[in-house]
Write an enzyme that holds these catalytic residues in place. Sequence first.
Site, mmCIF file in Angstrom:
data_model
loop_
_atom_site.group_PDB
_atom_site.id
_atom_site.type_symbol
_atom_site.label_atom_id
_atom_site.label_comp_id
_atom_site.label_asym_id
_atom_site.label_seq_id
_atom_site.Cartn_x
_atom_site.Cartn_y
_atom_site.Cartn_z
ATOM 1 N N GLU A 6 0.844 -1.193 0.000
ATOM 2 C CA GLU A 6 0.000 0.000 0.000
ATOM 3 C C GLU A 6 0.885 1.251 0.000
ATOM 4 O O GLU A 6 2.030 1.201 0.455
ATOM 5 C CB GLU A 6 -0.894 -0.060 1.250
ATOM 6 C CG GLU A 6 -1.761 1.138 1.534
ATOM 7 C CD GLU A 6 -2.799 1.463 0.463
ATOM 8 O OE1 GLU A 6 -2.392 1.674 -0.694
ATOM 9 O OE2 GLU A 6 -3.992 1.531 0.787
ATOM 10 N N ASP A 7 0.366 2.354 -0.509
ATOM 11 C CA ASP A 7 1.144 3.597 -0.477
ATOM 12 C C ASP A 7 1.131 4.219 0.919
ATOM 13 O O ASP A 7 2.165 4.371 1.552
ATOM 14 C CB ASP A 7 0.662 4.589 -1.557
ATOM 15 C CG ASP A 7 -0.843 4.822 -1.550
ATOM 16 O OD1 ASP A 7 -1.537 4.270 -0.671
ATOM 17 O OD2 ASP A 7 -1.331 5.560 -2.423
ATOM 18 N N ASP A 57 -3.603 5.761 6.441
ATOM 19 C CA ASP A 57 -3.957 7.050 7.052
ATOM 20 C C ASP A 57 -4.955 6.781 8.191
ATOM 21 O O ASP A 57 -4.535 6.494 9.314
ATOM 22 C CB ASP A 57 -4.540 7.937 5.939
ATOM 23 C CG ASP A 57 -4.835 9.355 6.390
ATOM 24 O OD1 ASP A 57 -4.343 9.754 7.457
ATOM 25 O OD2 ASP A 57 -5.553 10.079 5.669
ATOM 26 N N PHE A 90 -1.111 16.508 3.808
ATOM 27 C CA PHE A 90 -1.586 15.969 2.542
ATOM 28 C C PHE A 90 -0.390 15.829 1.605
ATOM 29 O O PHE A 90 0.346 16.785 1.359
ATOM 30 C CB PHE A 90 -2.665 16.866 1.914
ATOM 31 C CG PHE A 90 -3.061 16.376 0.561
ATOM 32 C CD1 PHE A 90 -3.783 15.196 0.427
ATOM 33 C CD2 PHE A 90 -2.672 17.052 -0.589
ATOM 34 C CE1 PHE A 90 -4.115 14.699 -0.829
ATOM 35 C CE2 PHE A 90 -3.001 16.569 -1.850
ATOM 36 C CZ PHE A 90 -3.727 15.389 -1.967
ATOM 37 N N ARG A 148 0.913 11.615 -9.837
ATOM 38 C CA ARG A 148 1.414 10.267 -9.520
ATOM 39 C C ARG A 148 2.800 10.054 -10.118
ATOM 40 O O ARG A 148 3.566 9.210 -9.669
ATOM 41 C CB ARG A 148 0.470 9.205 -10.083
ATOM 42 C CG ARG A 148 -0.905 9.206 -9.444
ATOM 43 C CD ARG A 148 -1.601 7.896 -9.768
ATOM 44 N NE ARG A 148 -3.041 7.945 -9.615
ATOM 45 C CZ ARG A 148 -3.692 7.639 -8.498
ATOM 46 N NH1 ARG A 148 -3.013 7.307 -7.418
ATOM 47 N NH2 ARG A 148 -5.004 7.686 -8.440
#
Length: 194
Positions: free
Chosen positions: A95-96, A99, A150, A163
């Site tokens: 996963e990136d 959060d 963010f 991206r």
Amino acid sequence: MQEMIMSQAQIQEACARIGAQLDERLSKDDRLPVFLCVMKGAINFMVDLMEHVHSDIITDYIRVSSYEGLGSTGKIVLKQDVSHSLEGRTVVIVEDVVDSGLSMHYLVEHLKEKYHPKDVIVTCLIDKQAKRKIDVKVDYCGMELKEDKFLVGYGLDYKGLLRNVPYVYVPTMDEVAGWEKALSREEAAKKELR
Ligand code: IMP
Ligand code: MG
């Protein structure tokens, strides 16, 4: 000024470290392990991470969504499921960002309930901890981020943009305003085509 969160060199270091740890852990498995990329944000990380894994692995892809623009909606939707049988295999979720943890919690439960894997290992590039809403176990992460920021770049997007930037950073509000302009030009062009 852009605030750098992970430079290209830091990302590559993290991929080498996590790749080696996973390699060590996986090489004793009798069934082939599956590296499961959470699309679309983790594609960049998946590619670089796999270069450091020399065990035999299968790759698969899953797509969930929860995020719109600058924040999470909190509602997780499964948009594309896996294509391999995961039963009895070790699944490495790639996963990136973790959060709120809602997406990862959903994914782990979904895989365990539907596919009965032998083990689920969680790896993410960035473990964002400020807004965690549900406890999830992150086994390997590139870095921990204590503050709520963010981020864009290296797979992380703002409404589909950014991206392709090879590092992770915090954009300025001016940059975000510029992207909004580009996106509204797109909308205008779409209307012209109709
Ligand atoms: P969670 O369900 O709140 O843990 O959200 C996780 C998902 O939101 C990740 O899969 C990311 O793709 C996305 N996400 C979380 N933080 C950011 C960010 O700062 N920028 C872009 N996407 C993010
Ligand atoms: Mg994601």
